[in-house]
Each structure stands twice: as C-alpha cells, then as structure tokens.
Design an enzyme around this catalytic site. Structure first.
Site, PDB file in Angstrom:
ATOM      1  N   TYR A 144       0.858  -1.193   0.000  1.00  0.00           N
ATOM      2  CA  TYR A 144       0.000   0.000   0.000  1.00  0.00           C
ATOM      3  C   TYR A 144       0.890   1.239   0.000  1.00  0.00           C
ATOM      4  O   TYR A 144       1.821   1.339   0.803  1.00  0.00           O
ATOM      5  CB  TYR A 144      -0.891  -0.008   1.249  1.00  0.00           C
ATOM      6  CG  TYR A 144      -1.829   1.172   1.351  1.00  0.00           C
ATOM      7  CD1 TYR A 144      -2.916   1.292   0.486  1.00  0.00           C
ATOM      8  CD2 TYR A 144      -1.638   2.154   2.318  1.00  0.00           C
ATOM      9  CE1 TYR A 144      -3.786   2.370   0.593  1.00  0.00           C
ATOM     10  CE2 TYR A 144      -2.513   3.230   2.424  1.00  0.00           C
ATOM     11  CZ  TYR A 144      -3.588   3.334   1.560  1.00  0.00           C
ATOM     12  OH  TYR A 144      -4.446   4.402   1.656  1.00  0.00           O
ATOM     13  N   ASP A 239       9.249   2.866  -0.098  1.00  0.00           N
ATOM     14  CA  ASP A 239       8.170   3.502   0.648  1.00  0.00           C
ATOM     15  C   ASP A 239       8.397   3.162   2.116  1.00  0.00           C
ATOM     16  O   ASP A 239       8.079   2.065   2.578  1.00  0.00           O
ATOM     17  CB  ASP A 239       6.816   2.989   0.155  1.00  0.00           C
ATOM     18  CG  ASP A 239       5.663   3.573   0.974  1.00  0.00           C
ATOM     19  OD1 ASP A 239       5.936   4.237   1.989  1.00  0.00           O
ATOM     20  OD2 ASP A 239       4.498   3.350   0.591  1.00  0.00           O
ATOM     21  N   LYS A 267       3.824   8.821   8.790  1.00  0.00           N
ATOM     22  CA  LYS A 267       3.593   8.215  10.104  1.00  0.00           C
ATOM     23  C   LYS A 267       4.559   8.735  11.187  1.00  0.00           C
ATOM     24  O   LYS A 267       4.369   9.847  11.647  1.00  0.00           O
ATOM     25  CB  LYS A 267       3.576   6.686   9.975  1.00  0.00           C
ATOM     26  CG  LYS A 267       2.412   6.266   9.048  1.00  0.00           C
ATOM     27  CD  LYS A 267       2.077   4.816   9.022  1.00  0.00           C
ATOM     28  CE  LYS A 267       0.743   4.604   8.314  1.00  0.00           C
ATOM     29  NZ  LYS A 267       0.817   4.012   7.004  1.00  0.00           N
TER      30      LYS A 267
HETATM   31  C1  LIG Z   1       0.141   4.499   5.669  1.00  0.00           C
HETATM   32  C2  LIG Z   1       0.930   4.259   4.464  1.00  0.00           C
HETATM   33  C3  LIG Z   1       0.877   5.125   3.356  1.00  0.00           C
HETATM   34  C4  LIG Z   1      -0.103   6.250   3.265  1.00  0.00           C
HETATM   35  O1  LIG Z   1       0.117   7.245   4.220  1.00  0.00           O
HETATM   36  P1  LIG Z   1      -1.069   8.249   4.599  1.00  0.00           P
HETATM   37  O2  LIG Z   1      -0.441   9.203   5.552  1.00  0.00           O
HETATM   38  O3  LIG Z   1      -2.153   7.396   5.189  1.00  0.00           O
HETATM   39  O4  LIG Z   1      -1.519   8.898   3.344  1.00  0.00           O
HETATM   40  C5  LIG Z   1       1.758   4.902   2.316  1.00  0.00           C
HETATM   41  N1  LIG Z   1       2.631   3.892   2.344  1.00  0.00           N
HETATM   42  C6  LIG Z   1       2.705   3.029   3.386  1.00  0.00           C
HETATM   43  C7  LIG Z   1       3.719   1.939   3.367  1.00  0.00           C
HETATM   44  C8  LIG Z   1       1.844   3.175   4.461  1.00  0.00           C
HETATM   45  O5  LIG Z   1       1.898   2.292   5.468  1.00  0.00           O
END
Ligand SMILES: *Cc1c(COP(=O)(O)O)cnc(C)c1O
Length: 429
Positions: A144, A239, A267
C-alpha cells in the site's frame, strides 16, 4: 465491556460522515461490530468515550512510537501554537527538520515535506517519471502506498481488507501504467522489466511490508531489485512511510543495508501530526520545482506545528537509539509469549516480526506475499480481534494490518496480552 456511548456516536457519525469514519479501516467493517470512539490516550493506553481502557497495538498506525501524549511533544506543540499555526512562508523549523532527517537516514541529500504518506508516494512517483522520462511503474501485490490513483491496483491495507478488486474512479489509462508483481518474487520482476523494456520509470516497494500483515523481504530480494534498477536505469523507491524511523533511526534502508534512490516517509515522521516527506539523491531531487519542472506544492507543507511535533519525536529517537533495542526486545518477548500459547493450542499459525512490527496469521503455510496472506483464516482473526478488544486490548481491526508496538508498553502489558490470547485460545480450541 459496555460501549453504549460509542454505539450512540457511531449512529450519529453516520448521519454526516460516510460510513461514520474518515478512513475506512476504522469502521470495523471487515471484523464486524461497531467502532470504538476514543476520548484520549496516554502512554500505551487508549481510553474510549465510555471510560474503557485499552492496551494500544496500533499507535495511530505507527506515529506514536514513543507512546501517546508524550510530554516533550505536547510541550513543544503548545509552545509553537502560541506563535500562530501556519504562515505559508519559510521557517527555521523546516531547515532544522530537513537537517535532522538527512543526518539520520542514509542516501537522502534533499528532502521535501508534505502532509501525508499518500502525498509523499504520489509525488515521488511523479518525480521518478519526470526524471526518467518514462511512464510505467512496478508495484507489489498487497503493498500500500496511499490512495493516489496509480497505487490503487492490487493494493494492500484497506483495499485488501474490503476486498476491492478494482477501484471505481481510477481510469484505465492510469491503471495501465501500474504493473504489479507478487512480493518476494524476483523472477516475476525480471520478466515484467523484460516485457516492458525502457518503459519503466520506477519500482516502488515497502521494504518490509506492513499492509498485508507484516511480511519480511526474503534474503536477496531487495538486493536483486537494486541490481535490476541499476542495470535498467529504473528509479528504486523505498516507501518507508511505515518503516521509516521505526525499524531503526535510519529506517529500513539502514536496518537492511540497501540504498534506495528515492525514499518516502510518513507516520512516525510527524509524531502524530499530519506529515509526510520524500527525498533522495540530489541529481533526482533537483528536478522538483522550483529547481526543476516537476511540479509539487502544498499550502500546509512544512506546517510549524507538524514540524515541531515531528522534530521533537525524531530528535528523541536519534539521541536515544536504545529505544529501538528496547522496542525490539519487547516485540520479541510478545512474539515468544504468543508462540508458546499458540503452540499449546495446536491450531496452525504464522507470526511474522521484524523490529517493532509484528502480525499473526492463522495460516498453515508461510506468509510471504499477498496470495499466502489471503489464504489465512480471516474468521479466526476476527474472533480474536473482538475477544481481545472486549478484554482491553486494541489490535488493528483487520488481518491485513501489522501491529505496531510503542515504547510506553510495559512487560506487564505484554504479559496481560499473552494471557488474554491464552484465554481466547482455550475458549476456541
Ligand atoms: C500508511 C501508508 C501510506 C499512506 O500514508 P497516509 O499518511 O495514510 O496517506 C503509504 N505507504 C505506506 C507503506 C503506508 O503504510
């Protein structure tokens, strides 16, 4: 455990908020039942509107790594709020934040702040395309990267939780530029790259996957991707929205010893306020406006309250890196305790864990990718979720999410968690 106020709030919320929530997984739709409305949190504990207390294994999906309402963070936010909450002009705080990040993580020369992980990933991919002059990207099934159009193809997290196969509103044109391959399958990547010779701008990956439960990269997998990217002139994007400042002070790059070309953060980087960032090698980052023509901007980017909350959190992590050792020891303690009671129960399970990320799948086979994660017994997880919740333990409300430990958790909390799991298993053997 009574939750009459939560139930009332949920009915009221649904009147004017789609599904009663502002992010789908919070609605408990996949685990069933009704969401808990939170009033406050302190350290490792959440308190709901009915006065119930829970041990928190979500940590706001990662940011509260030091525990909720951490004193230095709250104090800093209060101080800076007095100066005004936004200017739309540069501040010293943004320099300090950029300097701090670049001093902590490897391979980041320039960094741009945004307001969410989604924005960070979306902007990093645009930059990679602009830099490489190519259109397609490769992403991994069950990973994601936020909710931007290009990523909603075989995505993890809520998209997997709700079993959404293709997302209405995402055009075919956009989806066609996103190629997907199974996580941990280097051969599949090689094949895709060969099929689309000179068309692939970037490979984006969660270096440790956390949005289909926790899944570790197989030895050699990330190294293999690095090699392909070097050979084919593809931008390698980590990511690290989940793993950044969680796996180690330098994130997964440092922990696993792999260099990415671009890295995205979110995060933990905001210490609980809305922050994301993307950064990387100077020669790529120089293509971002105003240095280059790849446009990217944000009215609240580098917001002073967001910066001071993030800065205070990161500084503490940098200055006190024993936190990572403590967190890992706690997570291993939890893992081993859970294993002991699960082994005694006899039902097949898989626990994946790295650093302070951990997840439990009721699965007979190793969980190494989205296909194997999907074969796990979701109904059993859902029963576990509710049993734990009713006994004061707040797990992520989906089998497709990693659990995140925070350093305010005590060994007593962990023992308590293991003991509730034991009771659950006795009732469900
Ligand atoms: C949470 C998450 C996102 C998205 O971040 P948001 O602040 O919710 O837009 C993207 N990549 C990873 C790996 C994530 O865990």
């Amino acid at each position: 455990m009574k939750r009459t106020k939560s139930d009332k709030f949920f009915k009221r919320a649904q009147q004017h908020i789609p599904g009663g929530v502002n992010s789908p997984v919070r609605a408990f739709k996949s685990v069933g039942g009704e969401p808990v409305f939170i009033k406050k949190a302190k350290g490792a504990y959440l308190y709901d509107v009915d006065g119930n207390k829970y041990i928190d294994y979500i940590a706001s999906w990662g940011p509260m790594i030091l525990g909720h309402a951490h004193k230095p963070v709250i104090k800093a936010i209060k101080k800076y709020a007095e100066y005004s909450t936004s200017y739309g002009a540069p501040t010293k705080l943004e320099i300090e934040m950029a300097e701090l990040i670049c001093s902590m993580v490897p391979n980041v020369d320039l960094i741009r702040m945004v307001s969410s992980g989604t924005e960070a990933c979306m902007s990093a991919v645009r930059l990679a395309r602009g830099y490489a002059g190519k259109n397609k990207i490769i992403k991994f099934e069950g990973n994601y990267h936020g909710h931007a159009d290009a990523f909603l193809v075989k995505a993890g997290s809520g998209v997997a939780t709700f079993n959404i196969q293709s997302v209405p509103g995402v055009t075919g044109g956009v989806s066609n530029d996103t190629l997907t391959v199974p996580y941990n399958d280097l051969e599949a990547v090689k094949q895709k790259v060969a099929e689309h010779k000179n068309e692939i701008a970037a490979i984006i990956i969660e270096p440790v996957a956390g949005n289909m439960g926790c899944i570790l990269p197989k030895p050699g997998f990330l190294e293999g991707l690095r090699k392909i990217c070097d050979e084919e002139n593809i931008v390698f994007i980590f990511d690290e929205v989940m793993t950044g400042f969680r796996m180690s002070a330098g994130g997964a790059q440092q922990m696993l010893g792999i260099n990415a070309d671009l890295v995205t953060y979110g995060k933990v980087i905001g210490g609980g306020l809305p922050v994301g960032a993307f950064g990387g090698k100077r020669k790529i980052m120089e293509h971002i406006a105003p240095l280059g023509n790849v446009y990217q901007a944000g009215t609240l980017s580098g917001n002073p309250l967001a910066m001071i909350a993030g800065y205070t959190t990161l500084k503490e992590l940098k200055d006190n890196q024993s936190i990572y050792k403590e967190l890992e020891e706690k997570t291993i303690y939890l893992r081993d305790g859970m294993k002991k009671v699960l082994d005694a129960n006899g039902r097949p399970y898989v626990i994946n864990q790295l650093g302070s990320m951990i997840s439990l799948h009721y699965s007979e086979q190793p969980v190494v990718d989205f296909a194997s994660a999907s074969k796990a017994d979701i109904q059993m997880f859902n029963k576990l979720f509710h049993y734990m919740l009713n006994n004061g333990i707040y797990l992520p409300p989906s089998a497709y999410e990693s659990w995140f430990l925070n350093n305010a958790l005590t060994y007593e909390d962990l023992d308590n968690t293991i003991s509730v799991l034991k009771d659950f298993l006795i009732e469900h053997s």
